[in-house]
Design a protein around this motif. Structure first.
Motif, PDB file in Angstrom:
ATOM      1  N   GLY A  95       0.837  -1.195   0.000  1.00 53.46           N
ATOM      2  CA  GLY A  95       0.000   0.000   0.000  1.00 53.46           C
ATOM      3  C   GLY A  95       0.866   1.236   0.000  1.00 53.46           C
ATOM      4  N   ARG A  96       1.044   1.850   1.177  1.00 52.87           N
ATOM      5  CA  ARG A  96       1.919   2.998   1.317  1.00 52.87           C
ATOM      6  C   ARG A  96       2.629   2.935   2.668  1.00 52.87           C
ATOM      7  NH1 ARG A  96       1.800   3.298  -3.282  1.00 52.87           N
ATOM      8  NH2 ARG A  96       1.400   5.071  -4.661  1.00 52.87           N
ATOM      9  N   GLY A  97       3.879   3.372   2.690  1.00 56.06           N
ATOM     10  CA  GLY A  97       4.666   3.313   3.899  1.00 56.06           C
ATOM     11  C   GLY A  97       4.159   4.227   4.993  1.00 56.06           C
ATOM     12  N   ALA A  98       3.600   5.383   4.624  1.00 50.12           N
ATOM     13  CA  ALA A  98       3.167   6.364   5.621  1.00 50.12           C
ATOM     14  C   ALA A  98       1.996   5.862   6.447  1.00 50.12           C
ATOM     15  CB  ALA A  98       2.812   7.686   4.937  1.00 50.12           C
ATOM     16  N   GLN A  99       1.346   4.792   6.026  1.00 52.12           N
ATOM     17  CA  GLN A  99       0.244   4.236   6.799  1.00 52.12           C
ATOM     18  C   GLN A  99       0.744   3.477   8.026  1.00 52.12           C
ATOM     19  OE1 GLN A  99      -1.472   2.073   3.581  1.00 52.12           O
ATOM     20  NE2 GLN A  99      -2.266   3.907   2.595  1.00 52.12           N
ATOM     21  N   VAL A 100       2.027   3.158   8.038  1.00 55.82           N
ATOM     22  CA  VAL A 100       2.656   2.452   9.147  1.00 55.82           C
ATOM     23  C   VAL A 100       3.418   3.460  10.009  1.00 55.82           C
ATOM     24  CG1 VAL A 100       4.368   0.704   9.766  1.00 55.82           C
ATOM     25  CG2 VAL A 100       2.895   0.358   7.767  1.00 55.82           C
ATOM     26  N   VAL A 101       3.243   3.385  11.311  1.00 49.18           N
ATOM     27  CA  VAL A 101       4.080   4.167  12.229  1.00 49.18           C
ATOM     28  C   VAL A 101       5.401   3.402  12.333  1.00 49.18           C
ATOM     29  CG1 VAL A 101       4.286   5.221  14.498  1.00 49.18           C
ATOM     30  CG2 VAL A 101       2.020   4.934  13.465  1.00 49.18           C
ATOM     31  N   GLU A 102       6.355   3.754  11.487  1.00 47.22           N
ATOM     32  CA  GLU A 102       7.514   2.886  11.288  1.00 47.22           C
ATOM     33  C   GLU A 102       8.414   2.792  12.517  1.00 47.22           C
ATOM     34  OE1 GLU A 102       9.494   3.584   7.567  1.00 47.22           O
ATOM     35  OE2 GLU A 102       7.842   2.674   6.445  1.00 47.22           O
ATOM     36  N   SER A 103       8.482   3.831  13.342  1.00 49.00           N
ATOM     37  CA  SER A 103       9.304   3.728  14.547  1.00 49.00           C
ATOM     38  C   SER A 103       8.732   2.670  15.487  1.00 49.00           C
ATOM     39  CB  SER A 103       9.384   5.089  15.244  1.00 49.00           C
ATOM     40  OG  SER A 103       8.087   5.544  15.613  1.00 49.00           O
ATOM     41  N   GLU A 104       7.419   2.664  15.659  1.00 51.93           N
ATOM     42  CA  GLU A 104       6.771   1.667  16.507  1.00 51.93           C
ATOM     43  C   GLU A 104       6.865   0.283  15.875  1.00 51.93           C
ATOM     44  OE1 GLU A 104       2.799   2.903  17.323  1.00 51.93           O
ATOM     45  OE2 GLU A 104       3.391   4.865  18.121  1.00 51.93           O
ATOM     46  N   PHE A 105       6.664   0.228  14.568  1.00 51.06           N
ATOM     47  CA  PHE A 105       6.750  -1.038  13.845  1.00 51.06           C
ATOM     48  C   PHE A 105       8.139  -1.660  14.005  1.00 51.06           C
ATOM     49  CE2 PHE A 105       8.409  -2.774   9.820  1.00 51.06           C
ATOM     50  CZ  PHE A 105       7.657  -3.928   9.715  1.00 51.06           C
ATOM     51  N   ALA A 106       9.196  -0.831  13.805  1.00 50.08           N
ATOM     52  CA  ALA A 106      10.563  -1.342  13.914  1.00 50.08           C
ATOM     53  C   ALA A 106      10.860  -1.829  15.327  1.00 50.08           C
ATOM     54  CB  ALA A 106      11.556  -0.259  13.498  1.00 50.08           C
ATOM     55  N   ALA A 107      10.326  -1.132  16.318  1.00 45.36           N
ATOM     56  CA  ALA A 107      10.549  -1.549  17.709  1.00 45.36           C
ATOM     57  C   ALA A 107       9.940  -2.923  17.972  1.00 45.36           C
ATOM     58  CB  ALA A 107       9.974  -0.506  18.665  1.00 45.36           C
ATOM     59  N   VAL A 108       8.753  -3.169  17.429  1.00 39.81           N
ATOM     60  CA  VAL A 108       8.118  -4.484  17.596  1.00 39.81           C
ATOM     61  C   VAL A 108       8.912  -5.556  16.867  1.00 39.81           C
ATOM     62  CG1 VAL A 108       6.060  -5.862  17.091  1.00 39.81           C
ATOM     63  CG2 VAL A 108       5.815  -3.522  17.954  1.00 39.81           C
ATOM     64  N   MET A 109       9.321  -5.275  15.637  1.00 35.26           N
ATOM     65  CA  MET A 109      10.047  -6.276  14.859  1.00 35.26           C
ATOM     66  C   MET A 109      11.380  -6.620  15.498  1.00 35.26           C
ATOM     67  SD  MET A 109       7.908  -7.011  12.505  1.00 35.26           S
ATOM     68  CE  MET A 109       8.888  -8.040  11.400  1.00 35.26           C
ATOM     69  N   ALA A 110      11.966  -5.667  16.223  1.00 34.47           N
ATOM     70  CA  ALA A 110      13.250  -5.913  16.879  1.00 34.47           C
ATOM     71  C   ALA A 110      13.126  -6.912  18.019  1.00 34.47           C
ATOM     72  CB  ALA A 110      13.836  -4.600  17.395  1.00 34.47           C
ATOM     73  N   VAL A 111      11.979  -6.960  18.691  1.00 38.28           N
ATOM     74  CA  VAL A 111      11.807  -7.884  19.826  1.00 38.28           C
ATOM     75  C   VAL A 111      10.982  -9.114  19.459  1.00 38.28           C
ATOM     76  CG1 VAL A 111      12.054  -6.032  21.507  1.00 38.28           C
ATOM     77  CG2 VAL A 111       9.770  -6.639  20.695  1.00 38.28           C
ATOM     78  N   ARG A 112      10.366  -9.100  18.278  1.00 41.47           N
ATOM     79  CA  ARG A 112       9.565 -10.246  17.823  1.00 41.47           C
ATOM     80  C   ARG A 112      10.250 -10.876  16.612  1.00 41.47           C
ATOM     81  NH1 ARG A 112       4.002 -10.570  18.724  1.00 41.47           N
ATOM     82  NH2 ARG A 112       4.229 -12.503  17.520  1.00 41.47           N
ATOM     83  N   ALA A 113      11.322 -11.617  16.857  1.00 38.56           N
ATOM     84  CA  ALA A 113      12.063 -12.248  15.766  1.00 38.56           C
ATOM     85  C   ALA A 113      11.233 -13.275  15.025  1.00 38.56           C
ATOM     86  CB  ALA A 113      13.338 -12.889  16.302  1.00 38.56           C
ATOM     87  N   ASP A 114      10.134 -13.721  15.643  1.00 36.46           N
ATOM     88  CA  ASP A 114       9.267 -14.709  14.996  1.00 36.46           C
ATOM     89  C   ASP A 114       8.451 -14.092  13.870  1.00 36.46           C
ATOM     90  OD1 ASP A 114       7.924 -13.364  17.318  1.00 36.46           O
ATOM     91  OD2 ASP A 114       6.167 -14.362  16.459  1.00 36.46           O
ATOM     92  N   LEU A 115       8.230 -12.769  13.902  1.00 38.14           N
ATOM     93  CA  LEU A 115       7.439 -12.100  12.872  1.00 38.14           C
ATOM     94  C   LEU A 115       8.290 -11.833  11.630  1.00 38.14           C
ATOM     95  CD1 LEU A 115       5.513  -9.423  14.984  1.00 38.14           C
ATOM     96  CD2 LEU A 115       4.776 -11.738  14.355  1.00 38.14           C
ATOM     97  N   THR A 116       7.616 -11.695  10.496  1.00 39.17           N
ATOM     98  CA  THR A 116       8.277 -11.348   9.238  1.00 39.17           C
ATOM     99  C   THR A 116       7.514 -10.207   8.594  1.00 39.17           C
ATOM    100  OG1 THR A 116       9.047 -13.620   8.869  1.00 39.17           O
ATOM    101  CG2 THR A 116       8.945 -12.184   6.943  1.00 39.17           C
ATOM    102  N   ALA A 117       8.243  -9.262   8.000  1.00 33.60           N
ATOM    103  CA  ALA A 117       7.619  -8.166   7.250  1.00 33.60           C
ATOM    104  C   ALA A 117       8.204  -8.109   5.850  1.00 33.60           C
ATOM    105  CB  ALA A 117       7.841  -6.836   7.964  1.00 33.60           C
TER     106      ALA A 117
END
Length: 342
Positions: free
Chosen positions: A251-273
């Protein structure tokens, strides 16, 4: 509409060359389609772009525009120079930047948004199927340094009886729903404009945004690029995803709060984006998105490119043929559509 059998005066409008191309018109229409349009019309020899709008002063008899990416905005002064203009056939997706002055004058405008939706839907389909097999996490595991045996490497649920959520039910999502039908998947959709009856007709289940992220194994974003949708996908949604889940963004990147998204992905290694879009695009050089092993970036390639752009031109040419026959083209743009168009 012109008289039956008449060849309307036409011109190509589009952007100047990027990525080594001579022009966007050349890229989309190519020599063969240019030749056919020249047979159908009395074609001006020079393409119009934002850098040579002075040519409009010599185009008072122009009736038809074939265009694509880089279409210049024709304001009231420019349109005053084109009193005979009747139709603009746009071989690309959104027309929002330049549509209103044309519609204000009663000039027909068509778009190839439905054609542009197809490659995005195909791209998302491929990613969804691979995600269901666990492919993206599996290839991270299947390395000597992990110490995992082949049977210990991650495996997804498979392409059967898996909940897949689509955020938005616009042209791309609907094209994707059609392509998902041969597979036995449970399709969830988030869209406040989709009725229960329409959802049933599409064979999908309407859910809330929170349900989609909480219940789906794969979440694929297809929201339109509208100001009110900036930042709607926050960290709380990503944190709620089930173990091993996958997020896809075409879709579009601006729809994601990327700072919050990156913080979650850093602690949830099980997730994939799988991110084909970001904000900004590309990410800043120091963005954590480059460093997170469970985030896969591609350079906005889901939409029409190379051979696929010919489909955009074909839609514009088909619309011209419908108009020439006195029909309302299938993909004519209305003012009501602009309000919800990306």
């Amino acid at each position: 509409m012109t008289e039956p059998g008449a060849r309307p005066r036409a011109a190509f409008f589009g952007g100047q060359g990027i990525y080594g191309r001579r022009s966007q018109v050349d890229y989309v229409y190519g020599p063969e389609r240019r030749r056919r349009i020249a047979e159908w019309t009395e074609l001006y020899p020079e393409d119009v772009h934002a850098g040579n709008l002075h040519l409009l002063e010599q185009m008072g008899d122009l009736q038809v525009i074939f265009s694509t990416w880089g279409m210049p905005v024709l304001d009231a002064a420019a349109l005053d120079l084109l009193p005979k203009l009747q139709a603009v056939f746009y071989a690309a997706g959104t027309v929002k930047p330049f549509a209103e002055p044309l519609l204000d004058r009663g000039i027909l405008l068509t778009s190839a948004w439905a054609a542009n939706a197809m490659p995005v839907a195909e791209f998302a389909l491929a990613q969804i199927l691979l995600a269901c097999k666990g492919y993206f996490r599996n290839v991270r595991d299947y390395r000597p340094e992990t110490g995992l045996t082949p049977h210990e490497c991650y495996r997804g649920p498979g392409i059967y009886d898996v909940p897949v959520a689509l955020i938005g039910a616009g042209q791309v999502a609907r094209a994707l729903i059609e392509r998902l039908k041969p597979f036995n998947l449970d399709i969830l959709v988030v869209d406040p404009f989709l009725s229960e009856a329409d959802a049933a007709a599409l064979g999908v289940r309407l859910v809330s945004m929170e349900q989609a992220f909480r219940e789906a194994y794969v979440v694929s974003n297809h929201l339109p690029n509208l100001p009110e949708l900036v930042g709607v996908l926050g960290g709380n949604l990503f944190a709620s995803m089930q173990p091993g889940a996958v997020f896809i963004n075409t879709g579009r990147g601006a729809q994601v709060v990327e700072s919050e998204f990156a913080a979650v992905m850093a602690v949830r290694a099980d997730l994939t984006a799988l991110l084909d879009v970001t904000y900004p695009e590309p990410p800043e050089p120091d963005s954590p998105l480059y460093r997170l092993p469970n985030v896969h970036l591609s350079s906005h390639i889901a939409g029409s490119l190379n051979n696929e752009v010919g489909r955009l031109a074909d839609y514009a040419m088909e619309a011209f043929c419908e108009w020439r026959e006195g029909k309302v083209p299938r993909y004519a743009v209305t003012r009501e559509m602009l309000e919800r168009m990306a």
